[in-house]
Design a protein around this motif. Structure first.
Motif, PDB file in Angstrom:
ATOM      1  N   UNK A 167       0.850  -1.186   0.000  1.00  0.00           N
ATOM      2  CA  UNK A 167       0.000   0.000   0.000  1.00  0.00           C
ATOM      3  C   UNK A 167       0.889   1.242   0.000  1.00  0.00           C
ATOM      4  N   UNK A 168       1.405   1.629  -1.163  1.00  0.00           N
ATOM      5  CA  UNK A 168       2.410   2.699  -1.221  1.00  0.00           C
ATOM      6  C   UNK A 168       1.908   4.096  -0.878  1.00  0.00           C
ATOM      7  N   UNK A 169       0.651   4.407  -1.160  1.00  0.00           N
ATOM      8  CA  UNK A 169       0.174   5.788  -1.024  1.00  0.00           C
ATOM      9  C   UNK A 169       0.379   6.406   0.357  1.00  0.00           C
ATOM     10  N   UNK A 170      -0.033   5.751   1.449  1.00  0.00           N
ATOM     11  CA  UNK A 170       0.145   6.403   2.757  1.00  0.00           C
ATOM     12  C   UNK A 170       1.614   6.674   3.087  1.00  0.00           C
ATOM     13  N   UNK A 171       2.494   5.789   2.636  1.00  0.00           N
ATOM     14  CA  UNK A 171       3.916   5.981   2.933  1.00  0.00           C
ATOM     15  C   UNK A 171       4.508   7.098   2.081  1.00  0.00           C
ATOM     16  N   UNK A 172       4.124   7.167   0.816  1.00  0.00           N
ATOM     17  CA  UNK A 172       4.626   8.241  -0.046  1.00  0.00           C
ATOM     18  C   UNK A 172       4.210   9.594   0.519  1.00  0.00           C
ATOM     19  N   UNK A 173       3.014   9.650   1.081  1.00  0.00           N
ATOM     20  CA  UNK A 173       2.497  10.913   1.615  1.00  0.00           C
ATOM     21  C   UNK A 173       3.290  11.444   2.803  1.00  0.00           C
ATOM     22  N   UNK A 174       3.979  10.571   3.562  1.00  0.00           N
ATOM     23  CA  UNK A 174       4.644  11.036   4.785  1.00  0.00           C
ATOM     24  C   UNK A 174       6.146  10.758   4.853  1.00  0.00           C
ATOM     25  N   UNK A 175       6.664   9.864   4.045  1.00  0.00           N
ATOM     26  CA  UNK A 175       8.078   9.494   4.132  1.00  0.00           C
ATOM     27  C   UNK A 175       8.930  10.470   3.325  1.00  0.00           C
ATOM     28  N   UNK A 176       9.835  11.209   3.986  1.00  0.00           N
ATOM     29  CA  UNK A 176      10.650  12.195   3.267  1.00  0.00           C
ATOM     30  C   UNK A 176      11.535  11.576   2.180  1.00  0.00           C
ATOM     31  N   UNK A 177      12.055  10.377   2.405  1.00  0.00           N
ATOM     32  CA  UNK A 177      12.897   9.726   1.399  1.00  0.00           C
ATOM     33  C   UNK A 177      12.076   9.323   0.172  1.00  0.00           C
ATOM     34  N   UNK A 178      10.859   8.834   0.408  1.00  0.00           N
ATOM     35  CA  UNK A 178      10.001   8.479  -0.716  1.00  0.00           C
ATOM     36  C   UNK A 178       9.571   9.724  -1.486  1.00  0.00           C
ATOM     37  N   UNK A 179       9.379  10.820  -0.784  1.00  0.00           N
ATOM     38  CA  UNK A 179       9.021  12.065  -1.460  1.00  0.00           C
ATOM     39  C   UNK A 179      10.181  12.563  -2.324  1.00  0.00           C
ATOM     40  N   UNK A 180      11.419  12.399  -1.845  1.00  0.00           N
ATOM     41  CA  UNK A 180      12.589  12.758  -2.664  1.00  0.00           C
ATOM     42  C   UNK A 180      12.665  11.854  -3.899  1.00  0.00           C
TER      43      UNK A 180
END
Length: 159
Positions: free
Chosen positions: A113-126
């Motif tokens: 379930x990638x969406x919730x993690x992309x929304x809050x993880x700074x490394x995933x946002x980078x």
């Protein structure tokens, strides 16, 4: 001639009315307090070691080659259009070394379930800024996520 003018006027009127748009679909709803609270609590619950999700304790004490083979098959269908089993970036990052950088729980929660993690993880946002494409949710079952994790472990040398 009057009939043609009447038909033309009716068509013009209908076309002008249809261009007005539906206010329900054209407007952007304001964020509700409930949504904002939910997002805030999700961000507060984020654990950089396991991410966000139900996978808390993933046993990787032994390598399962049959599970890795199933994971490879799944990856070929659901993952390899964006990811390579090397360090090379395709659409998304290469998988080589991912099991050394992230915990099994984090990987399974992310691929499930990638969406919730992309929304809050700074490394995933980078990573999103580099790749420009948000990882889609592939709808993996728990056992499928585990099989893909085992394939990733095999890529990184697990035996």
């Amino acid at each position: 001639m009057k009939t043609i003018h009447s038909i033309a006027a009716a068509c013009l009127t209908l076309s002008l009315l249809s261009c007005g748009g539906d206010k329900k679909t054209d407007s952007v709803p304001a964020a509700s307090t409930e949504t904002a609270t939910s997002e805030t609590s999700t961000a507060n619950a984020y654990d950089p070691k396991r991410g966000i999700g139900k996978h808390e304790n993933v046993d990787v004490s032994t390598f399962d080659p049959a599970m890795a083979a199933e994971g490879r098959k799944l990856a070929e269908v659901k993952c390899t259009s964006c990811h390579k089993p090397t360090e090379e970036k395709l659409v998304g990052p290469g998988w080589k070394g991912v099991t050394q950088r992230q915990t099994p729980e984090w990987i399974m929660n992310f691929i499930s379930n990638p969406d919730p993690m992309i929304d809050v993880d700074p490394e995933l946002q980078k990573q999103l800024e580099l790749c420009l494409v948000r990882m889609p949710n592939q709808g993996l079952a728990d056992n499928e996520a585990r099989q893909i994790l085992e394939y990733m472990r095999e890529i990184d040398g697990a035996k």
